[in-house]
Design an enzyme around this catalytic site. Structure first.
Site, PDB file in Angstrom:
ATOM      1  N   ASP A  30      42.314  91.003  72.261  1.00  0.00           N
ATOM      2  CA  ASP A  30      41.887  92.572  72.216  1.00  0.00           C
ATOM      3  C   ASP A  30      40.198  91.960  72.998  1.00  0.00           C
ATOM      4  O   ASP A  30      39.240  92.056  72.548  1.00  0.00           O
ATOM      5  CB  ASP A  30      42.007  93.533  70.862  1.00  0.00           C
ATOM      6  CG  ASP A  30      41.345  94.932  71.216  1.00  0.00           C
ATOM      7  OD1 ASP A  30      41.151  95.547  72.657  1.00  0.00           O
ATOM      8  OD2 ASP A  30      40.521  95.648  69.847  1.00  0.00           O
ATOM      9  N   LEU A  31      40.920  91.595  73.826  1.00  0.00           N
ATOM     10  CA  LEU A  31      38.964  91.254  74.882  1.00  0.00           C
ATOM     11  C   LEU A  31      38.406  92.532  75.719  1.00  0.00           C
ATOM     12  O   LEU A  31      39.194  92.845  76.319  1.00  0.00           O
ATOM     13  CB  LEU A  31      39.593  90.306  75.724  1.00  0.00           C
ATOM     14  CG  LEU A  31      38.175  89.337  76.127  1.00  0.00           C
ATOM     15  CD1 LEU A  31      37.407  88.426  74.879  1.00  0.00           C
ATOM     16  CD2 LEU A  31      38.132  88.646  77.419  1.00  0.00           C
TER      17      LEU A  31
END
Length: 240
Positions: free
Chosen positions: A171-172
């Site tokens: 989940d960048l």
């Protein structure tokens, strides 16, 4: 990493963590009774900042986070996951990855401990990490002031460093990147892993980050982000 069995599951903790750690340390009520809660971060759910006993842990604050489901699965169960072994739990997997990266000198929070509580075929979990002193997430930062072109390039170089190592961040996004006076840090490695470096997943990682910047800009038009900033980031990524 050491493992301590508990009445309902297990605690995994790093070598520098006090061995006196207990399941109480993973509860809001415990820290509240000690008047040790120093703040919180509110997203879909609340993450707590706590101040442990400095005699055992030093002067740093800790971050306490419970694992919650997202998406469609959240409607079936808010925080219960199928148990397939301790090392496969989300908390212990994240703690293990952080321990590896922190030991190799990567810009990640110092890992402290993870708690897994079983109930039949399912488990619930929490993690404690050290709070990055003097840091704020990029959305908070860019909501107040812009970054320089050099800082955008440094951010790109930081992400490239992780990608070259094969670090996949599930989940960048802009809120999972912290900035201090002189460094960038990546946080929240839930579902992260080490992969063989590949342009496919690395490119998808970057596209996810770009979408998050655009999403935050749509919510806050004064956010100090532009497409030229993204080009500077990519320049730093390509030439770390």
């Amino acid at each position: 990493m050491q493992i301590k069995q508990t009445s309902s599951g297990a605690i995994a903790f790093c070598d520098t963590t006090p061995s006196s750690i207990s399941t109480q340390w993973f509860t809001y009520d415990y820290w509240q009774k000690l008047s040790a809660i120093t703040g919180s971060s509110k997203g879909r759910y609340t993450t707590w900042f706590v101040k442990p006993d400095t005699a055992e842990t030093g002067e740093r604050e800790w971050v306490l986070r419970h694992y919650y489901r997202g998406g469609l699965m959240e409607k079936l169960s808010k925080d219960a996951y199928l148990y397939t072994g301790l090392k496969h739990t989300r908390a212990v997997a994240e703690l293990s990855l952080l321990e590896l990266l922190y030991g190799e000198g990567f810009e990640v929070p110092k890992p402290i401990a993870a708690n897994v509580e079983r109930s039949g075929l399912y488990y619930r979990a929490d993690i404690i990490i050290e709070r990055v002193e003097g840091a704020q997430d990029l959305v908070a930062k860019l909501g107040k002031s812009p970054m320089s072109e050099i800082q955008w390039q440094q951010l790109g170089a930081c992400i490239a460093k992780f990608h070259r190592r094969g670090v996949y961040h599930a989940d960048l996004n802009a809120k999972n990147i912290l900035i201090t006076d002189d460094k960038f840090y990546l946080i929240d490695f839930d579902r992260g892993e080490i992969r063989t470096p590949s342009p496919k997943w690395q490119g998808a990682n970057l596209e996810r980050l770009l979408r998050s910047f655009r999403k935050e800009l749509a919510k806050l038009p004064t956010l100090a982000f532009s497409e030229s900033n993204w080009q500077s980031l990519m320049q730093g990524y390509a030439n770390p």
